[in-house]
Write a protein that holds these residues in place. Structure first.
Motif, PDB file in Angstrom:
ATOM      1  N   ALA A 150      43.905  37.861  37.557  1.00 36.83           N
ATOM      2  CA  ALA A 150      42.970  38.490  38.455  1.00 36.83           C
ATOM      3  C   ALA A 150      41.608  38.238  37.738  1.00 36.83           C
ATOM      4  CB  ALA A 150      43.061  39.729  38.614  1.00 36.83           C
ATOM      5  N   ASP A 151      41.861  38.143  36.515  1.00 35.04           N
ATOM      6  CA  ASP A 151      40.197  38.078  35.696  1.00 35.04           C
ATOM      7  C   ASP A 151      40.085  36.607  35.610  1.00 35.04           C
ATOM      8  OD1 ASP A 151      40.359  40.692  35.118  1.00 35.04           O
ATOM      9  OD2 ASP A 151      41.512  40.324  33.264  1.00 35.04           O
ATOM     10  N   LYS A 152      40.868  35.603  36.131  1.00 37.05           N
ATOM     11  CA  LYS A 152      40.576  34.497  36.156  1.00 37.05           C
ATOM     12  C   LYS A 152      40.561  34.007  37.664  1.00 37.05           C
ATOM     13  CE  LYS A 152      42.623  33.542  31.538  1.00 37.05           C
ATOM     14  NZ  LYS A 152      43.773  32.713  30.590  1.00 37.05           N
ATOM     15  N   ALA A 153      40.030  34.751  38.350  1.00 39.62           N
ATOM     16  CA  ALA A 153      39.990  34.247  39.590  1.00 39.62           C
ATOM     17  C   ALA A 153      39.036  33.196  40.324  1.00 39.62           C
ATOM     18  CB  ALA A 153      39.783  35.690  40.615  1.00 39.62           C
ATOM     19  N   SER A 169      31.417  30.202  46.401  1.00 42.69           N
ATOM     20  CA  SER A 169      32.412  31.163  46.189  1.00 42.69           C
ATOM     21  C   SER A 169      33.528  30.385  45.911  1.00 42.69           C
ATOM     22  CB  SER A 169      32.182  32.318  47.220  1.00 42.69           C
ATOM     23  OG  SER A 169      31.234  32.939  47.613  1.00 42.69           O
ATOM     24  N   PRO A 170      34.431  31.054  44.792  1.00 38.55           N
ATOM     25  CA  PRO A 170      35.824  30.656  44.483  1.00 38.55           C
ATOM     26  C   PRO A 170      36.916  30.872  45.493  1.00 38.55           C
ATOM     27  CG  PRO A 170      35.458  32.571  43.131  1.00 38.55           C
ATOM     28  CD  PRO A 170      34.029  32.155  43.977  1.00 38.55           C
ATOM     29  N   GLY A 213      50.489  36.623  40.256  1.00 31.36           N
ATOM     30  CA  GLY A 213      50.032  37.801  39.750  1.00 31.36           C
ATOM     31  C   GLY A 213      50.007  38.959  40.875  1.00 31.36           C
ATOM     32  N   LYS A 214      50.601  40.085  40.391  1.00 32.55           N
ATOM     33  CA  LYS A 214      50.579  41.414  41.006  1.00 32.55           C
ATOM     34  C   LYS A 214      49.128  41.929  41.383  1.00 32.55           C
ATOM     35  CE  LYS A 214      54.930  42.789  39.313  1.00 32.55           C
ATOM     36  NZ  LYS A 214      55.737  44.206  38.388  1.00 32.55           N
ATOM     37  N   ASP A 215      48.227  41.694  40.786  1.00 31.53           N
ATOM     38  CA  ASP A 215      46.765  42.038  41.040  1.00 31.53           C
ATOM     39  C   ASP A 215      46.135  40.919  41.546  1.00 31.53           C
ATOM     40  OD1 ASP A 215      46.916  40.568  38.790  1.00 31.53           O
ATOM     41  OD2 ASP A 215      45.687  41.887  37.563  1.00 31.53           O
ATOM     42  N   VAL A 216      46.518  39.606  41.987  1.00 34.15           N
ATOM     43  CA  VAL A 216      45.730  38.521  42.510  1.00 34.15           C
ATOM     44  C   VAL A 216      45.838  38.703  44.103  1.00 34.15           C
ATOM     45  CG1 VAL A 216      45.269  36.066  42.385  1.00 34.15           C
ATOM     46  CG2 VAL A 216      46.129  37.409  40.383  1.00 34.15           C
ATOM     47  N   TYR A 217      44.771  38.764  44.727  1.00 31.29           N
ATOM     48  CA  TYR A 217      44.532  38.653  46.260  1.00 31.29           C
ATOM     49  C   TYR A 217      43.974  37.549  46.669  1.00 31.29           C
ATOM     50  CZ  TYR A 217      46.345  43.380  45.669  1.00 31.29           C
ATOM     51  OH  TYR A 217      47.133  44.791  45.281  1.00 31.29           O
TER      52      TYR A 217
END
Length: 351
Positions: A150-153, A169-170, A213-217
């Motif tokens: 998620a830190d590399k979204a 926006s990415p 990732g589990k924290d990537v949405y």
């Protein structure tokens, strides 16, 4: 004069022989390794030995091939091509306009007859033909670091042309593979009973645990002017959206199947399944085909006759060669030469 010159020449000549550089030889140092003389198995291919080997390969391969063919034939498959059947009669001449028009109802009903008893689990696949997921630009259009962390979204390198929205926006997940996610849907009914399709566990566990990732949405996904495929639930992490995970494991060939879900119910022969589907995915622009596949499985996997045919063919060929060599050996035998004359049975130095 003669004696002095002779004495002077004597020491100089001797010192010259001692100080002269020694000529280097290009001949390598002898060793059994460099001369390929290490002990090795060098069988003599006598007729009896060759016939025995071919017979043994045939005895092993033919039963394996028959078993593989029996396993493949035990798999029950229903294949239905619906992309040409689910177009209104007035739109057949312009299929691309039909699929790109969001105001037209894309719901279609198909009836499938079960040819044989199908034991659960029944695998539901969608099959695409003439779709080159292995195209270099398509395969590279993703960012694995973004999918996992998620830190590399904001990291969208390599995702051209689906990197960012108009305001910069990415897009998460970015890239053409995710953007073109398959979006046809299927609902199954048997009589008055709905057949539920389980979409959990359809992807590789290694992909869920290590690549998504589990924290990537999802964020800003399918927000552009041109929609490529299905939407993603912004409230579910990527490792839970298994339809995306299955789709992003790209296929090597232009005709491929991907798992849509599983039906955990037995079906009997001559049962009629009503399929209510939404024909959303655009394959008409590149003359592609769409098929719905219902299939059981065996200990060898899905239906595939190639492996069994290959084993039977090789085994049969070996039997044929063994028989041919036997006939030649019996009808016109040849006396075997003296093995002592073979190079590896003689002294390496030739003495």
């Amino acid at each position: 004069m003669n004696s002095s010159s002779g004495s002077a020449a004597g020491p100089s000549s001797g010192s010259g022989d001692e100080s002269a550089p020694r000529r280097n030889s290009k001949r390598p140092k002898y060793s059994k390794f460099t001369q390929q003389e290490l002990p090795a198995c060098k069988p003599i291919l006598t007729p009896k030995w060759v016939i025995s080997v071919f017979t043994l390969v045939g005895v092993i391969f033919v039963p394996i091939g028959i078993a593989a063919l029996m396993a493949s034939n035990s798999v029950v498959e229903i294949v239905d091509r619906y992309d040409t059947e689910c177009i209104p009669a007035n739109m057949i001449a312009d299929k691309v306009a039909y699929i790109q028009n969001d105001t037209i109802n894309k719901i279609c009903t198909r009836n499938l007859t079960v040819p044989k008893d199908m034991d659960q689990p029944i695998y539901v696949y969608y099959q695409l033909d003439n779709f080159y997921q292995n195209h270099r630009r398509y395969v590279k259009s993703r960012n694995d670091a973004q999918l996992k962390d998620a830190d590399k979204a904001n990291k969208t390198s390599g995702c051209d042309p689906e990197k960012t929205t108009k305001d910069g926006s990415p897009i998460v997940p970015c890239g053409l593979i995710a953007w073109s996610l398959f979006n046809d849907t299927y609902n199954f009914t048997l009589g008055n009973q709905n057949l539920s399709v389980n979409k959990n566990g359809i992807s590789w566990k290694s992909d869920r645990d290590h690549k998504f990732g589990k924290d990537v949405y999802p964020k800003n996904f399918q927000n552009g002017t041109l929609r490529g495929g299905a939407n993603l639930d912004p409230n579910k992490s990527l490792n839970e959206q298994e339809n995306l995970i299955v789709w992003m494991r790209t296929a090597a060939l232009p005709t491929f199947r991907k798992l849509y879900g599983k039906i955990h119910q037995d079906l009997k022969a001559n049962d009629t399944i009503m399929v209510t589907l939404e024909n959303n995915y655009n394959t008409y622009s590149f003359n592609g085909k769409k098929k719905l596949v219902l299939s059981t499985s065996s200990w060898l996997g899905g239906k595939n006759d190639f492996l069994g045919i290959a084993y039977v063919t090789i085994g049969g060929l070996c039997f044929f060669l063994a028989t041919a060599f036997t006939v030649v050996y019996l009808v016109k035998p040849r006396k075997l030469g003296d093995p002592s004359y073979l190079s590896w049975n003689r002294n390496p130095l030739g003495h």
